[in-house]
Structures are given as structure tokens and as C-alpha cells.
Design a protein around this motif. Structure first.
Motif, PDB file in Angstrom:
ATOM      1  N   ASN A 105       0.833  -1.206   0.000  1.00  0.00           N
ATOM      2  CA  ASN A 105       0.000   0.000   0.000  1.00  0.00           C
ATOM      3  C   ASN A 105       0.867   1.255   0.000  1.00  0.00           C
ATOM      4  O   ASN A 105       2.063   1.210   0.306  1.00  0.00           O
ATOM      5  CB  ASN A 105      -0.912  -0.005   1.233  1.00  0.00           C
ATOM      6  N   TRP A 106       0.245   2.370  -0.314  1.00  0.00           N
ATOM      7  CA  TRP A 106       0.903   3.660  -0.222  1.00  0.00           C
ATOM      8  C   TRP A 106       1.376   3.904   1.216  1.00  0.00           C
ATOM      9  O   TRP A 106       0.757   3.453   2.170  1.00  0.00           O
ATOM     10  CB  TRP A 106      -0.069   4.768  -0.608  1.00  0.00           C
ATOM     11  N   ASN A 142       2.361   4.919  -7.939  1.00  0.00           N
ATOM     12  CA  ASN A 142       1.748   3.855  -8.730  1.00  0.00           C
ATOM     13  C   ASN A 142       2.779   3.139  -9.594  1.00  0.00           C
ATOM     14  O   ASN A 142       2.744   1.913  -9.737  1.00  0.00           O
ATOM     15  CB  ASN A 142       0.659   4.448  -9.626  1.00  0.00           C
ATOM     16  N   VAL A 176      -2.934  -1.624  -3.819  1.00  0.00           N
ATOM     17  CA  VAL A 176      -3.923  -0.546  -3.764  1.00  0.00           C
ATOM     18  C   VAL A 176      -3.628   0.510  -4.838  1.00  0.00           C
ATOM     19  O   VAL A 176      -3.227   1.634  -4.524  1.00  0.00           O
ATOM     20  CB  VAL A 176      -3.960   0.094  -2.356  1.00  0.00           C
ATOM     21  N   PRO A 177      -3.815   0.184  -6.115  1.00  0.00           N
ATOM     22  CA  PRO A 177      -3.511   1.147  -7.180  1.00  0.00           C
ATOM     23  C   PRO A 177      -4.584   2.232  -7.296  1.00  0.00           C
ATOM     24  O   PRO A 177      -5.732   2.061  -6.880  1.00  0.00           O
ATOM     25  CB  PRO A 177      -3.504   0.280  -8.443  1.00  0.00           C
ATOM     26  N   SER A 178      -4.201   3.336  -7.936  1.00  0.00           N
ATOM     27  CA  SER A 178      -5.165   4.384  -8.268  1.00  0.00           C
ATOM     28  C   SER A 178      -6.005   3.960  -9.464  1.00  0.00           C
ATOM     29  O   SER A 178      -5.648   3.033 -10.204  1.00  0.00           O
ATOM     30  CB  SER A 178      -4.439   5.692  -8.569  1.00  0.00           C
ATOM     31  N   ASN A 179      -7.115   4.662  -9.664  1.00  0.00           N
ATOM     32  CA  ASN A 179      -8.113   4.274 -10.659  1.00  0.00           C
ATOM     33  C   ASN A 179      -7.529   4.043 -12.055  1.00  0.00           C
ATOM     34  O   ASN A 179      -7.844   3.047 -12.712  1.00  0.00           O
ATOM     35  CB  ASN A 179      -9.220   5.322 -10.745  1.00  0.00           C
ATOM     36  N   TRP A 201     -10.658   7.806  -1.520  1.00  0.00           N
ATOM     37  CA  TRP A 201     -10.663   8.683  -2.687  1.00  0.00           C
ATOM     38  C   TRP A 201     -10.383  10.117  -2.241  1.00  0.00           C
ATOM     39  O   TRP A 201     -10.578  10.480  -1.080  1.00  0.00           O
ATOM     40  CB  TRP A 201     -11.996   8.604  -3.435  1.00  0.00           C
ATOM     41  N   ASP A 258      -8.270   5.220  -4.948  1.00  0.00           N
ATOM     42  CA  ASP A 258      -7.385   4.072  -4.775  1.00  0.00           C
ATOM     43  C   ASP A 258      -8.230   2.882  -4.332  1.00  0.00           C
ATOM     44  O   ASP A 258      -9.092   3.016  -3.456  1.00  0.00           O
ATOM     45  CB  ASP A 258      -6.316   4.377  -3.730  1.00  0.00           C
TER      46      ASP A 258
END
Length: 342
Positions: free
Chosen positions: A29-30, A58, A76-79, A126, A252
Motif C-alpha cells: 500500500n501507499w 503507482n 492498492v492502485p489508483s483508478n 478517494w 485508490d
């Protein structure tokens, strides 16, 4: 009293079985994004030990997982990165029968363009990318990307730009009047030129600006709304600006890696974070929205009206989600970024 050998062997087998039943989970995760309180609650309820490994971008997460053998179960990637992970076969479709809390996903976060029906990811947090500014240093308009792309004198040499490629390039694209993921050479030249011209006025390109904004080690940063709120809670002079030229929205989401080893544990965790109270716990820590219906009832009071979380009506229309760029657009973006980072 010593156990007889056969009883001792039986006891060891039972202990091993119990340990396996408790299980473990590897979450990628970030950084500074995972609530220790929520993790402790999950571990107490399930006996599953969660190990969190941080990443900063990312691109870093994608490269690590694409290299293989990461040992992680969830990412946990971004959209805009969810379709890339899917196309590369790095994440797997979800078995929704194992996620009874899937029904708690708010309607606006269910049929999203990057994962229609939420069949490959579930919401984490988000938010928006804008500018954090210490208003004791600069008292002008902060609702503009000129803060870091055409800096006022008061801020020159005191600005940070978070090195998340797609956020920075997208903000610059909107600033020069282009469309996100543009393939237009004229637009891209303007993006390149505005970034290169602004860079000498920057102090740094780094993460971890929460404390630095609060202590005025930097006076402004292109940054994420939740982190800026955390800085404001430490120093009320810190404000979050929504650039009127356009700013970036993100969601995310948690996805199950194709080579995950702890699959059942991963499903339990995904289901757990879609419980409204637990989703609110994630938000209370990181200070972002979460996409789970009913979580508002459990949110901290200071988030219900926070200007960093509740986007002011006048700026709502300026926010855009970054789409997944074409290979050509991504090639251009990477070339600009490589030059900028030299």
C-alpha cells in the motif's frame, strides 16, 4: 509434566493447524495510508496477521509486482492503473460470493469506468490532488496551479512537487488548457515547457510533506487533500487549494494479486474494510473519503465539514479523474517526466 511422544506430536500438529487457521496477509500500500487501529481490530477479530509494505507511487508498485515474486497478496492502485494491472494479468477477478459487504459500496463508486460493477477491486480511499499552501507565507489566491507552475515571488524556492508522474503532468495539462492523456504534440510541448520553466523555482520533488508544510519547512506543495488536512490540524495556516484551471481526482482501490498466496485471508480483509465502521476508521486515519455507504455515521466530526474533504461547490466541476492513457500518450508523458527528473 512431559507429554508422551505421540501426544507431543499430536499437540504440535494441532498448534500448527491453529497457526495456519489464523493466517497472515501481505498488503502492499501507499505509505502512511493504512490505519494501525483498523489493522489491530482486523487482527483481533480474525487472528490474521497483516504485514504492510509501503510504496511511494503507482509506477513503483506496478514495477515491483510486474517483476514477479513480490510475495504480496493485495495492492492498492489508483483508478487509472487498475486497467493496466488487469491488462498485464497482475490482478485477478474477484469472487463476489466471498464479499457479502460488496453491497455496501456506494452507487457512485460501483459502476466506475475503470472497473464496472467492481468485479476486480474494492474501494479504499478517494480524494483530490491540489496545492497545500502555508498562508502565513503567501496570502494570495491559492486556488490555482500557478502556485507551483508559475510561482509568486513569495513562494519561489519554497515549493515542493510530489513526484507522482501522472498527477504532476495531468495538473500541468489542465493548466495549459489541454485534455488529460493528450496525444497532441502542441499541448504536450506546452506541458513540457511550463514544467521545465517552473522547476528552478522548486525546492524539492519529494513525498512526506505533511510535517514539512505544518512546520513551514516548505511553503507550498502539489499534494493530496487528506495529507494537507493532516498538516492543517497541526498548523491552521495550512490551506488546501483547488486549482480553478482543473485538478485531479483519484480513487485508490484494493485488488487481489494473481499470484497471491493468502487468498482467503485477502477476501476476509477486503470484506472487513467494506464494513461502514471500518471504512470510516480508514478515513479517520488518512483523512480521505472511502466510497462505502453508511460510513458517514462513523466519521470524525472534523471530517464532515473539512474543506479538504467536502469539495466546495464552486470547485466541483473543475475536478477530473485521470483516465488510463493510451500507449502513445504514456510514451509522451514518460519522455516529459524523464527530462523533468534529470
Amino acid at each position: 509434566m512431559r507429554l508422551k511422544p505421540h501426544l507431543l506430536a499430536s499437540a504440535m500438529i494441532l498448534a500448527a493447524a491453529a497457526a495456519h487457521a489464523e493466517g497472515e496477509l501481505q498488503l502492499y500500500n501507499w505509505g502512511n495510508y493504512t490505519s494501525p487501529e483498523v489493522l489491530a481490530k482486523f487482527e483481533a477479530e480474525t487472528g490474521i496477521k497483516v504485514t504492510v509494505t509501503d510504496y511511494a507511487s503507482n509506477d513503483e508498485a506496478l514495477a515491483k509486482i510486474e517483476a514477479g515474486g513480490s510475495g504480496f497478496d493485495l495492492v492498492v492502485p489508483s483508478n487509472s492503473f487498475i486497467p493496466i494491472f488487469l491488462e498485464k494479468g497482475l490482478i485477478q477477478p474477484l469472487d463476489l460470493s466471498k464479499l457479502p459487504n460488496h453491497k455496501n459500496i456506494a452507487p457512485e463508486w460501483m459502476d466506475v469506468s475503470w472497473d464496472p460493477g467492481r468485479v476486480s477491486s474494492v474501494p479504499w480511499q478517494w480524494g483530490s490532488t491540489g496545492v497545500g499552501v502555508n498562508t502565513s507565507v503567501y496570502k494570495g489566491d491559492i486556488n490555482t496551479s500557478a502556485i507551483f507552475l508559475d510561482p509568486p515571488e513569495e513562494l519561489k524556492g519554497k515549493i515542493n512537487v510530489t513526484p507522482e508522474m501522472m498527477d504532476a503532468i495531468s495538473m500541468a495539462t489542465l493548466y495549459v488548457g489541454g485534455e488529460l492523456c493528450s496525444e497532441d504534440p502542441e499541448v504536450l510541448k506546452k506541458v513540457r515547457d511550463v514544467l521545465m520553466a517552473a522547476k528552478p523555482s522548486w525546492m524539492s520533488m519529494d513525498y512526506g510533506m505533511e510535517d514539512k508544510l505544518a512546520t513551514n519547512d516548505v511553503a507550498a506543495s502539489m499534494y493530496w487533500n487528506g495529507a494537507v488536512m493532516r498538516a492543517r490540524l497541526k498548523n491552521p495556516d495550512v490551506k488546501f487549494g483547488y486549482p480553478k484551471e482543473g485538478y485531479v481526482l483519484f480513487m485508490d482501490s484494493v485488488a487481489l494479486l494473481s499470484d497471491a498466496k493468502n487468498v482467503e485471508e485477502a477476501y476476509k480483509f477486503m470484506n472487513f474494510i467494506m464494513d461502514p465502521e471500518n471504512a470510516a476508521g480508514l478515513s479517520a486515519f488518512a483523512r480521505y473519503g472511502n466510497g462505502i455507504a453508511g460510513s458517514d455515521a462513523f466519521m470524525p466530526d472534523d471530517m464532515k465539514t473539512a474543506p479538504e474533504v467536502v469539495i466546495p461547490e464552486e470547485f466541483k466541476a473543475a475536478g477530473q479523474f485521470i483516465p488510463t492513457c493510451s500507449a502513445k500518450a504514456q510514451e509522451y508523458n514518460t519522455a516529459i517526466w524523464t527530462e523533468l527528473m534529470k
